[in-house]
Design a protein around this motif. Sequence first.
Motif, PDB file in Angstrom:
ATOM      1  N   PRO A 197      93.582  16.216   4.508  1.00 46.70           N
ATOM      2  CA  PRO A 197      94.790  16.258   5.338  1.00 46.70           C
ATOM      3  C   PRO A 197      95.351  17.666   5.502  1.00 46.70           C
ATOM      4  O   PRO A 197      95.867  18.001   6.578  1.00 46.70           O
ATOM      5  N   LEU A 198      95.268  18.490   4.483  1.00 49.02           N
ATOM      6  CA  LEU A 198      95.738  19.871   4.612  1.00 49.02           C
ATOM      7  C   LEU A 198      94.961  20.604   5.702  1.00 49.02           C
ATOM      8  O   LEU A 198      95.534  21.332   6.519  1.00 49.02           O
ATOM      9  N   THR A 199      93.651  20.407   5.708  1.00 42.94           N
ATOM     10  CA  THR A 199      92.817  21.030   6.733  1.00 42.94           C
ATOM     11  C   THR A 199      93.250  20.570   8.121  1.00 42.94           C
ATOM     12  O   THR A 199      93.370  21.377   9.045  1.00 42.94           O
ATOM     13  N   GLU A 200      93.510  19.299   8.274  1.00 44.28           N
ATOM     14  CA  GLU A 200      93.917  18.755   9.578  1.00 44.28           C
ATOM     15  C   GLU A 200      95.258  19.322  10.016  1.00 44.28           C
ATOM     16  O   GLU A 200      95.414  19.744  11.168  1.00 44.28           O
ATOM     17  N   TRP A 201      96.244  19.359   9.110  1.00 41.64           N
ATOM     18  CA  TRP A 201      97.576  19.845   9.481  1.00 41.64           C
ATOM     19  C   TRP A 201      97.548  21.337   9.825  1.00 41.64           C
ATOM     20  O   TRP A 201      98.174  21.762  10.792  1.00 41.64           O
ATOM     21  N   ILE A 202      96.835  22.116   9.040  1.00 41.52           N
ATOM     22  CA  ILE A 202      96.777  23.559   9.319  1.00 41.52           C
ATOM     23  C   ILE A 202      96.059  23.810  10.642  1.00 41.52           C
ATOM     24  O   ILE A 202      96.495  24.635  11.452  1.00 41.52           O
ATOM     25  N   ARG A 203      94.977  23.085  10.879  1.00 38.56           N
ATOM     26  CA  ARG A 203      94.251  23.260  12.143  1.00 38.56           C
ATOM     27  C   ARG A 203      95.149  22.873  13.329  1.00 38.56           C
ATOM     28  O   ARG A 203      95.154  23.554  14.360  1.00 38.56           O
ATOM     29  N   GLU A 204      95.892  21.802  13.201  1.00 42.06           N
ATOM     30  CA  GLU A 204      96.816  21.407  14.271  1.00 42.06           C
ATOM     31  C   GLU A 204      97.870  22.492  14.508  1.00 42.06           C
ATOM     32  O   GLU A 204      98.256  22.753  15.650  1.00 42.06           O
ATOM     33  N   SER A 205      98.331  23.130  13.439  1.00 43.27           N
ATOM     34  CA  SER A 205      99.328  24.178  13.572  1.00 43.27           C
ATOM     35  C   SER A 205      98.749  25.393  14.301  1.00 43.27           C
ATOM     36  O   SER A 205      99.408  26.008  15.148  1.00 43.27           O
ATOM     37  N   VAL A 206      97.504  25.738  13.971  1.00 38.42           N
ATOM     38  CA  VAL A 206      96.821  26.840  14.664  1.00 38.42           C
ATOM     39  C   VAL A 206      96.674  26.514  16.151  1.00 38.42           C
ATOM     40  O   VAL A 206      96.974  27.351  17.026  1.00 38.42           O
ATOM     41  N   GLU A 207      96.228  25.325  16.445  1.00 37.96           N
ATOM     42  CA  GLU A 207      95.999  24.948  17.843  1.00 37.96           C
ATOM     43  C   GLU A 207      97.304  24.884  18.627  1.00 37.96           C
ATOM     44  O   GLU A 207      97.347  25.250  19.810  1.00 37.96           O
ATOM     45  N   PHE A 208      98.380  24.442  17.976  1.00 37.01           N
ATOM     46  CA  PHE A 208      99.693  24.452  18.640  1.00 37.01           C
ATOM     47  C   PHE A 208     100.110  25.892  18.960  1.00 37.01           C
ATOM     48  O   PHE A 208     100.627  26.178  20.045  1.00 37.01           O
ATOM     49  N   ALA A 209      99.879  26.799  18.012  1.00 37.56           N
ATOM     50  CA  ALA A 209     100.250  28.200  18.223  1.00 37.56           C
ATOM     51  C   ALA A 209      99.517  28.789  19.416  1.00 37.56           C
ATOM     52  O   ALA A 209     100.107  29.510  20.231  1.00 37.56           O
ATOM     53  N   TRP A 210      98.242  28.496  19.528  1.00 32.23           N
ATOM     54  CA  TRP A 210      97.469  29.012  20.660  1.00 32.23           C
ATOM     55  C   TRP A 210      97.919  28.386  21.977  1.00 32.23           C
ATOM     56  O   TRP A 210      97.961  29.069  22.998  1.00 32.23           O
ATOM     57  N   ALA A 211      98.241  27.106  21.947  1.00 32.17           N
ATOM     58  CA  ALA A 211      98.660  26.423  23.175  1.00 32.17           C
ATOM     59  C   ALA A 211     100.068  26.833  23.613  1.00 32.17           C
ATOM     60  O   ALA A 211     100.406  26.716  24.795  1.00 32.17           O
ATOM     61  N   ASN A 212     100.867  27.329  22.661  1.00 36.41           N
ATOM     62  CA  ASN A 212     102.265  27.710  22.946  1.00 36.41           C
ATOM     63  C   ASN A 212     102.532  29.089  22.342  1.00 36.41           C
ATOM     64  O   ASN A 212     103.331  29.224  21.396  1.00 36.41           O
ATOM     65  N   PRO A 213     101.895  30.119  22.847  1.00 35.26           N
ATOM     66  CA  PRO A 213     101.934  31.433  22.184  1.00 35.26           C
ATOM     67  C   PRO A 213     103.307  32.075  22.089  1.00 35.26           C
ATOM     68  O   PRO A 213     103.527  32.923  21.221  1.00 35.26           O
ATOM     69  N   ASP A 214     104.234  31.700  22.965  1.00 32.68           N
ATOM     70  CA  ASP A 214     105.567  32.293  22.914  1.00 32.68           C
ATOM     71  C   ASP A 214     106.534  31.514  22.029  1.00 32.68           C
ATOM     72  O   ASP A 214     107.602  32.025  21.666  1.00 32.68           O
ATOM     73  N   ALA A 215     106.162  30.286  21.683  1.00 29.25           N
ATOM     74  CA  ALA A 215     107.089  29.427  20.944  1.00 29.25           C
ATOM     75  C   ALA A 215     107.429  29.984  19.565  1.00 29.25           C
ATOM     76  O   ALA A 215     108.536  29.791  19.060  1.00 29.25           O
ATOM     77  N   SER A 216     106.485  30.688  18.969  1.00 31.38           N
ATOM     78  CA  SER A 216     106.675  31.164  17.601  1.00 31.38           C
ATOM     79  C   SER A 216     107.260  32.568  17.515  1.00 31.38           C
ATOM     80  O   SER A 216     107.524  33.054  16.412  1.00 31.38           O
ATOM     81  N   MET A 217     107.459  33.255  18.660  1.00 29.67           N
ATOM     82  CA  MET A 217     107.745  34.682  18.607  1.00 29.67           C
ATOM     83  C   MET A 217     109.047  35.010  17.886  1.00 29.67           C
ATOM     84  O   MET A 217     109.117  35.991  17.142  1.00 29.67           O
ATOM     85  N   ASP A 218     110.095  34.198  18.073  1.00 31.98           N
ATOM     86  CA  ASP A 218     111.349  34.472  17.351  1.00 31.98           C
ATOM     87  C   ASP A 218     111.121  34.388  15.847  1.00 31.98           C
ATOM     88  O   ASP A 218     111.619  35.229  15.070  1.00 31.98           O
ATOM     89  N   TYR A 219     110.401  33.387  15.424  1.00 33.86           N
ATOM     90  CA  TYR A 219     110.088  33.204  13.997  1.00 33.86           C
ATOM     91  C   TYR A 219     109.223  34.349  13.487  1.00 33.86           C
ATOM     92  O   TYR A 219     109.470  34.904  12.404  1.00 33.86           O
TER      93      TYR A 219
END
Length: 278
Positions: A197-219
């Motif tokens: 499950p850790l592998t799945e959650w981290i991979r999903e987080s990576v893929e979200f970051a790539w799909a939404n590259p500006d969403a994380s910029m403030d953080y």
Amino acid sequence: MNIAFSPCPNDTFVFHAWVHRLLEGAPELNVTYADIDKTNSWAARREGPEVMKISYAALPYVIDDYELIPCGGALGRGCGPLVLSKNGGADPSTLAGKTVAVPSDKSTAYLLFRLWAAQKIPEGPGKITVMPFHEIMPAVRDGKIDAGLVIHEARFTYKDYNLDKVADLGDWWEEDTGFPIPLGAIIARRSLGMKAPLTEWIRESVEFAWANPDASMDYVMEHAQEMSQEVARSHIDLYVNEFTRELGEDGYAAVESLLGRAADEGLIPAFDLQKLRD
């Protein structure tokens, strides 16, 4: 779930979606921001959070108690540590007998430096001193030390300090082995029993970051230690790649090559390389 990773842009970019509860079914994260020298030490003492980002060079010391998560880490091409000096040029022999500052003596960067120096500086460097990485370039510039081993965004900013590149250890490693360079690894306590499950959650987080590259910029910029947004984006582009999403056979082969070679040289404890995959 407790986790520790660095405040560097690649880590905050990768974990943004999970930290901000944007992944369905993933547990809430309690984050500790710590540089890799601290997490290496915590892992060695079997302390700290259940999940951590550490250096691949520290992995042999903790492999019996922690398992390697095959995503979320830093491994790639053209992203290696640099050896810098002042008015030194690109001749490694100028470092013979000299004082060299390194950000950690348990880091992949230092392990690569040791392998490189054994090949390129037969006489060996002189004193090795451990120094916080953000202090290294100013110390070299000011003549307090002869040379420095630098990581992260320093590859984009070292010319601002009027320093010279003696070697790019990533380029050297790739030319010498053909493999990408392993830098930082995500590990989890084996007793947690949650590798899948850790592998799945981290991979999903990576893929979200790539799909939404500006969403994380403030953080990202909140934790970016005063670097510019341009440098932060360059940092992310360099260190977040396909190996971050999936280590894969090439990634495992690179890690096995680095740690196996270092063990053969007596630089790290010998261990069963199969444990990297178990």
